[in-house]
Design an enzyme around this catalytic site. Structure first.
Site, short mmCIF file in Angstrom:
data_model
loop_
_atom_site.label_atom_id
_atom_site.label_comp_id
_atom_site.label_asym_id
_atom_site.label_seq_id
_atom_site.Cartn_x
_atom_site.Cartn_y
_atom_site.Cartn_z
N ASP A 205 0.86 -1.15 0.14
CA ASP A 205 -0.10 -0.01 0.06
C ASP A 205 0.82 1.23 0.12
O ASP A 205 0.36 2.39 0.35
CB ASP A 205 -0.94 0.14 1.02
N ASP A 283 7.04 -4.34 14.13
CA ASP A 283 7.74 -3.18 14.00
C ASP A 283 7.97 -2.38 15.47
O ASP A 283 8.83 -1.69 15.64
CB ASP A 283 6.83 -2.16 13.15
#
Length: 439
Positions: A205, A283
């Site tokens: 994306d 992350d």
């Protein structure tokens, strides 16, 4: 060996189809009865399942055969070598000529086309920047989009699509577990199977800027030379258009916050991270002190990526408030012709820190009132977690902290533009380090 396997698959397919034809002819010729109808339907269903599985196996063999041909022709030769005693690749004689593959993590977004179109449009060399799309989820429409690019991209597929057992309180986070599993598998393919020296990681994306490849090509030697750096990122967490200086698109910073969203890492870092890779939330795990180990990333003033994926496992968290407003750089900067040595730790701290603490200190009310314009660049000083969050919220910055580190911050300092002037949101000059309890 591949030819032999291909022949076996073809003969097996022929026999399988012939057997199915005879079986179906026999069943259809039987007198009709309810039980017979049910049996026929079940056999047909089983036959269809078996044919689908055979097709999947044939597709996998075709992929292996195609990659074998590409490797044989040298199309993917750089970074691929027979296994060596050491897991890390040897030093590069010419970092400027290194191959930097782009690993695209994809799942079920057919809009991956928008990402791939820009990657292929802007890359200066197919040899220097091969594109590898790793797909999870098994989504047929997305697979079709990726396949439509032919040999322009390499399409690999995560083989394990099973559900992951998670703690009861994490059931709603199943997607994050699958993402972490996919990252581990895909990075393993890039560094263990393809044997690349480094890789640029993006997700399906993301849209890239025209100088995306130029930026990473220029920063790669810096990453090799400075052990206090562990990544180069294309992303500025506070990169909304009104908060950056678009006239200084060449400006780069060091940051203690792992930004992600288009980032470059070395094979040596994967050697370090892979054995302890987390089951989920990879992350945020990267932002913990145990992984960061006082290392920094390079990040730009103006982002070289932007996200268009509002829907995902995060359900649009931060998208409407921050992410959709990120300014994507539209001016090509010839980074490979610039001297980036100012980003090395010692030189950066000799120049950046004195500049920050020489800036006049102002109050947040003076900033908001647009007063004291004659001062130019100014500094707003915070004293603790609560004051940082209050100032960040008042000025439109992202105010969350990960292990005590602010987004885009270096030594606690966040640089941004507010109402047309440079502002440094900074701790006192005698700052002694991050406090993880601030998270």
């Amino acid at each position: 060996m591949l030819k032999k396997k291909s022949s076996l698959v073809v003969w097996g397919a022929a026999l399988f189809i012939a057997w199915n034809g005879l079986l179906l002819l026999f069943l259809w010729s039987r007198p009709p009865s309810p039980a017979g109808d049910r049996l026929t339907a079940e056999v047909i269903h089983l036959a269809q399942d078996a044919e689908n599985e055979l097709e999947r196996q044939k597709d996998l063999l075709r992929q292996i055969h195609r990659y074998g041909q590409l490797w044989g022709r040298g199309r993917l030769r750089t970074g691929i070598a027979p296994p060596r005693p050491s897991s890390s690749p040897p030093p590069l004689a010419d970092p400027a000529g290194a191959v930097l593959p782009v690993l695209v993590l994809a799942c079920d977004r057919s809009t991956v086309r928008r990402c791939l179109d820009k990657l292929l449009r802007y890359r200066p060399s197919a040899r220097r920047f091969p594109v590898i799309v790793s797909q999870d989820c098994g989504h047929a429409e997305t697979a079709g989009v990726i396949a439509s690019y032919g040999d322009a991209v390499a399409h690999i597929r995560q083989p394990d699509l099973s559900e992951i057992p998670v703690p009861a309180e994490h059931r709603k986070f199943q997607g994050y577990y699958k993402i972490a599993r996919h990252y581990r598998w895909a990075l393993g393919q890039v560094f263990r199977t393809f044997r690349y020296r480094a890789a640029i990681v993006v997700e399906d994306d993301l849209e890239i800027a025209p100088d995306f490849f130029e930026y990473f090509q220029a920063a790669f030697p810096l990453l090799l030379a400075d052990p206090s750096l562990w990544c180069v990122s294309a992303w500025n967490d506070n990169g909304k258009e009104q908060m950056v200086d678009v006239g200084q698109a060449e400006l780069l910073y060091r940051t203690d916050f792992f930004p992600g969203l288009g980032w470059l890492l070395l094979a040596e870092l994967w050697d370090e991270l892979e054995p302890k890779w987390p089951p989920a939330f990879w992350d945020d795990w990267m932002r913990q002190p145990e992984q960061r180990r006082d290392r920094s990333c390079v990040r730009p003033e103006v982002s070289r990526t932007m996200t268009f994926g509002r829907k995902g496992v995060s359900h649009g968290q931060f998208f409407d408030q921050y992410l959709k407003f990120i300014k994507l750089n539209d001016r090509f900067v010839p980074f490979t012709q610039l001297d980036l040595s100012y980003l090395k730790k010692e030189e950066y701290e000799r120049s950046f820190l004195p500049m920050v603490y020489a800036a006049p200190e102002v109050k947040v009310e003076e900033l908001q009132g647009n007063r004291r314009r004659e001062l130019g660049a100014v500094r707003l000083q915070y004293s603790g977690r609560d004051s940082f969050k209050a100032f960040a919220k008042a000025l439109g910055l992202m105010d969350d902290l990960k292990s005590g580190v602010p987004r885009a911050g270096y030594r606690g300092i966040v640089s941004f533009v507010y109402r047309g002037r440079r502002v440094y949101l900074a701790p006192p000059s005698d700052w002694t380090g991050y406090d993880p309890s601030w998270s």
